[in-house]
Design an enzyme around this catalytic site. Structure first.
Site, PDB file in Angstrom:
ATOM      1  N   CYS A   1      68.687  34.832 107.995  1.00  0.00           N
ATOM      2  CA  CYS A   1      68.057  35.609 107.473  1.00  0.00           C
ATOM      3  C   CYS A   1      67.600  35.133 105.953  1.00  0.00           C
ATOM      4  O   CYS A   1      66.589  34.179 105.726  1.00  0.00           O
ATOM      5  CB  CYS A   1      68.725  37.071 107.016  1.00  0.00           C
ATOM      6  SG  CYS A   1      67.916  38.430 106.503  1.00  0.00           S
TER       7      CYS A   1
ATOM      8  N   HIS B   1      71.168  38.207 112.678  1.00  0.00           N
ATOM      9  CA  HIS B   1      72.341  38.040 112.279  1.00  0.00           C
ATOM     10  C   HIS B   1      73.197  37.557 113.406  1.00  0.00           C
ATOM     11  O   HIS B   1      73.793  38.739 113.855  1.00  0.00           O
ATOM     12  CB  HIS B   1      72.711  39.130 111.290  1.00  0.00           C
ATOM     13  CG  HIS B   1      72.000  39.129 110.044  1.00  0.00           C
ATOM     14  ND1 HIS B   1      72.447  38.702 108.923  1.00  0.00           N
ATOM     15  CD2 HIS B   1      70.911  39.674 109.775  1.00  0.00           C
ATOM     16  CE1 HIS B   1      71.604  38.884 107.677  1.00  0.00           C
ATOM     17  NE2 HIS B   1      70.698  39.483 108.382  1.00  0.00           N
TER      18      HIS B   1
ATOM     19  N   GLU C   1      76.299  36.495 113.100  1.00  0.00           N
ATOM     20  CA  GLU C   1      77.651  36.556 112.467  1.00  0.00           C
ATOM     21  C   GLU C   1      77.983  38.557 112.915  1.00  0.00           C
ATOM     22  O   GLU C   1      79.030  38.644 112.747  1.00  0.00           O
ATOM     23  CB  GLU C   1      77.724  36.302 111.243  1.00  0.00           C
ATOM     24  CG  GLU C   1      76.992  37.159 110.003  1.00  0.00           C
ATOM     25  CD  GLU C   1      75.530  36.993 110.142  1.00  0.00           C
ATOM     26  OE1 GLU C   1      74.895  37.590 109.073  1.00  0.00           O
ATOM     27  OE2 GLU C   1      74.894  36.156 110.787  1.00  0.00           O
TER      28      GLU C   1
END
Length: 227
Positions: free
Chosen positions: A86, A194, A196
């Site tokens: 991002c 994302h 994660e």
């Protein structure tokens, strides 16, 4: 394997990234402040999402000049894996570690939701645990995720297989549905979604964990000798 999570003023996904590495991947990880001048003790570099320096001027434009970025460039030149997610992707673009630029989302609205991605290239150090053509679900959260580059650059990205992930249903207007790209050497990945945030069943999805597992797998193959 030891990872550095780079923290800029305005980073807000650094804790998510740290958790993904420490608690889900089971590898060493440390937060590293933006004014650090040495990353030599780390095997992988992670630039998390957020709003570095308030996204003034352009997203990532100020963070690109932080002291630590000299070390990030050095790590990339040494062949270490560098992942920007991002805002981290935006910083990599501003730093010239990846080609192209990021524009405002096509409909000029911030988008925050899970999206479907297609794995276009599973032969990189970031994607080798996926199958080619695999469809995965990864969350996005951005207002400037509309990737753009000129025709020559796009041709190079396609020819060199640098496009790693594409959107199935393009949410932001990105050129050629691009969601994530690597550099020509293949050790720097920038992506808007994302991973994660998709590493645990508790979060409802583990599709992102394979990306981090891919990094570790590549590193071990290159650095660990089996007796």
């Amino acid at each position: 394997m030891k990872f550095a999570v780079i923290v800029f003023p305005g980073s807000n996904c650094d804790v998510d990234m740290y958790h993904a590495i420490k608690d889900e991947l089971g590898e060493e990880v440390e937060y590293v402040w933006h004014d650090a001048q040495d990353l030599s003790g780390f095997d992988g570099i992670l630039l998390p999402g957020g709003f570095s320096y308030g996204d003034y001027l352009r997203s990532g434009a100020i963070a690109r000049f932080a002291n630590v970025m000299k070390e990030v460039v050095k790590a990339a030149d040494e062949g270490k894996p560098v992942l920007g997610v991002c805002n981290g992707f935006q910083i990599l673009l501003e730093a010239g570690l990846l080609p192209g630029a990021m524009r405002r989302n096509e409909k000029l609205k911030f988008i925050c939701r899970p999206v479907k991605l297609k794995v276009e290239n599973n032969e990189t150090m970031f994607s080798n645990k996926y199958d080619k053509g695999e469809i995965i679900t990864i969350p996005i959260a951005h207002g400037e995720g509309n990737y753009y580059c000129d025709e020559k650059t796009l041709e190079e990205l396609i020819t060199n297989k640098q496009i790693v992930f594409t959107y199935q249903d393009n949410p932001n207007g990105s050129l050629n549905n691009i969601a994530g790209i690597v550099n020509k050497r293949g050790n720097v990945l920038g992506m808007m979604p994302h991973p994660e945030r998709a590493v645990s069943e508790l979060l409802g999805n583990t599709d992102g964990l394979k990306l981090f597992q891919s990094i570790v797998r590549s590193w071990r193959e290159a650095h660990v000798t089996n007796s």
